[in-house]
Write a protein that holds these residues in place. Structure first.
Motif, PDB file in Angstrom:
ATOM      1  N   SER A   1       0.816  -1.215   0.000  1.00  0.00           N
ATOM      2  CA  SER A   1       0.000   0.000   0.000  1.00  0.00           C
ATOM      3  C   SER A   1       0.850   1.266   0.000  1.00  0.00           C
ATOM      4  O   SER A   1       1.942   1.306   0.562  1.00  0.00           O
ATOM      5  CB  SER A   1      -0.928   0.010   1.220  1.00  0.00           C
ATOM      6  OG  SER A   1      -1.903  -1.009   1.101  1.00  0.00           O
TER       7      SER A   1
ATOM      8  N   ARG B   1      -2.983   3.173  -3.414  1.00  0.00           N
ATOM      9  CA  ARG B   1      -3.524   1.957  -2.821  1.00  0.00           C
ATOM     10  C   ARG B   1      -3.504   2.165  -1.310  1.00  0.00           C
ATOM     11  O   ARG B   1      -2.487   2.581  -0.745  1.00  0.00           O
ATOM     12  CB  ARG B   1      -2.671   0.756  -3.210  1.00  0.00           C
ATOM     13  CG  ARG B   1      -3.141  -0.590  -2.645  1.00  0.00           C
ATOM     14  CD  ARG B   1      -2.234  -1.711  -3.146  1.00  0.00           C
ATOM     15  NE  ARG B   1      -2.579  -2.998  -2.596  1.00  0.00           N
ATOM     16  CZ  ARG B   1      -3.522  -3.819  -3.071  1.00  0.00           C
ATOM     17  NH1 ARG B   1      -4.232  -3.443  -4.125  1.00  0.00           N
ATOM     18  NH2 ARG B   1      -3.766  -4.981  -2.522  1.00  0.00           N
TER      19      ARG B   1
ATOM     20  N   ASP C   1      -8.108   0.080  -3.799  1.00  0.00           N
ATOM     21  CA  ASP C   1      -7.415   0.840  -4.839  1.00  0.00           C
ATOM     22  C   ASP C   1      -8.253   2.042  -5.272  1.00  0.00           C
ATOM     23  O   ASP C   1      -7.925   2.706  -6.254  1.00  0.00           O
ATOM     24  CB  ASP C   1      -7.121  -0.059  -6.045  1.00  0.00           C
ATOM     25  CG  ASP C   1      -6.043  -1.092  -5.737  1.00  0.00           C
ATOM     26  OD1 ASP C   1      -4.994  -0.699  -5.205  1.00  0.00           O
ATOM     27  OD2 ASP C   1      -6.270  -2.287  -6.000  1.00  0.00           O
TER      28      ASP C   1
END
Length: 338
Positions: A111, A222, A159
């Motif tokens: 992420s 993300r 996302d």
């Protein structure tokens, strides 16, 4: 090279600074550097910084002339060496596992952002104590010593940050409420450095988090959302926002709206513009226009009117997504004489 860089802007916080730095020093994750930006603080903050830096080389001191919070954060970014960045305000502090949890989830999920939350019991507790003229400086949050098992914490990975980031108020029955990234405070997230490089904070304005966060979202990060209270937000009862004039607050909000809107107008997809417009822009317009009622001089009223003239000229008052926003737009146009 440290893995995580913590940027701590410092100005007139000797009362809180030691607690803030100790919360960093007590992290269960040890591979960090703390970039302490002394923004020309005239109190004893510099001496406290020197004390910590002498004992622990992970504390780095950057001394500069006073330029405000945005300028201090920007200066801190120039010295970042870590792959990830955490912003920490110097009158606040963090849970001992903040870095451990956020970094492990960032690596696990690949992420760009790990979004946590602040302790929503501690801040109201301090506000009540302040109102009752009770001590607020030595209150220890109950959840500061809670132990978390990283493998067992609940998370949501997305996302599409626009599906969860919002300024809107959601009722308690909304199934997504637990996972919402509420408001724009930059200190509630761990960021991948690559994501935020090249996005400076606007110098000299209040509520600089809003335009900055708006631009970060444009990069389609993300995000791992972990609804744990890992940050302890301390109201600074004599702070700059609480003591600022209404006109300055309004001007800052309008400057942030203008900056973010022009960025979205230039590069946003239709979906990004629609979501940002619905979940952020009009809430900040409402907040800014509400300040007009507190302005009592003709000179200040003319300055306020000019702010909304500018927003209308660039098209920021278009696309009201709700009935209340449509009425608000009509009220603003009437205010500026359109």
């Amino acid at each position: 090279m440290p893995v995580v860089s913590i940027i701590i802007p410092i100005y007139n916080v000797e009362k809180y600074l030691r607690r803030c730095l100790e919360s960093v020093q007590n992290q269960t994750f040890e591979d960090w550097e703390a970039i302490c930006v002394n923004d020309g603080s005239p109190d004893n903050s510099g001496e406290i910084l020197a004390e910590f830096a002498k004992k622990d080389k992970r504390f780095k001191i950057v001394n500069k002339e006073n330029g405000g919070l945005s300028d201090a954060r920007n200066a801190g970014m120039e010295h970042v060496r870590g792959d990830y960045v955490l912003y920490l305000d110097s009158d606040d502090f963090i849970h001992p596992q903040t870095l451990e949890i956020a970094y492990s989830l960032a690596v696990r999920d690949g992420s760009d952002i790990v979004s946590f939350t602040y302790d929503r019991i501690y801040r109201p507790q301090l506000m009540i104590r302040h109102f009752l003229h009770m001590d607020t400086d030595n209150v220890i949050p109950r959840r500061i010593n809670k132990k978390y098992n990283v493998a067992n914490v609940q998370t949501l990975i997305t996302d599409d940050v626009y599906e969860y980031a919002t300024e809107r108020t959601h009722n308690k029955f909304n199934p997504k409420r637990k996972w919402l990234i509420k408001h724009c405070q930059v200190w509630k997230n761990l960021y991948k450095r690559e994501l935020i490089e090249g996005i400076p904070f606007i110098k000299g304005v209040l509520f600089e988090d809003f335009p900055w966060w708006s631009r970060v979202m444009l990069r389609n990060p993300r995000v791992t959302i972990v609804p744990l209270p890992l940050y302890f937000y301390v109201p600074n009862f004599g702070g700059i926002v609480l003591g600022a004039k209404q006109l300055r607050i309004m001007k800052s909000l309008c400057a942030g709206i203008e900056d973010a809107f022009l960025a979205y107008k230039k590069t946003a997809t239709q979906y990004q513009m629609q979501q940002w417009n619905k979940n952020f822009k009009w809430y900040f317009i409402k907040w800014a226009f509400r300040k007009v009622r507190y302005i009592d001089s003709d000179e200040d009223m003319a300055a306020a009117r000019e702010c909304f003239v500018r927003l209308n000229k660039i098209g920021a008052l278009e696309m009201p997504p709700y009935k209340w926003a449509e009425q608000l737009r009509e009220n603003i146009l009437e205010f500026i004489g359109k």
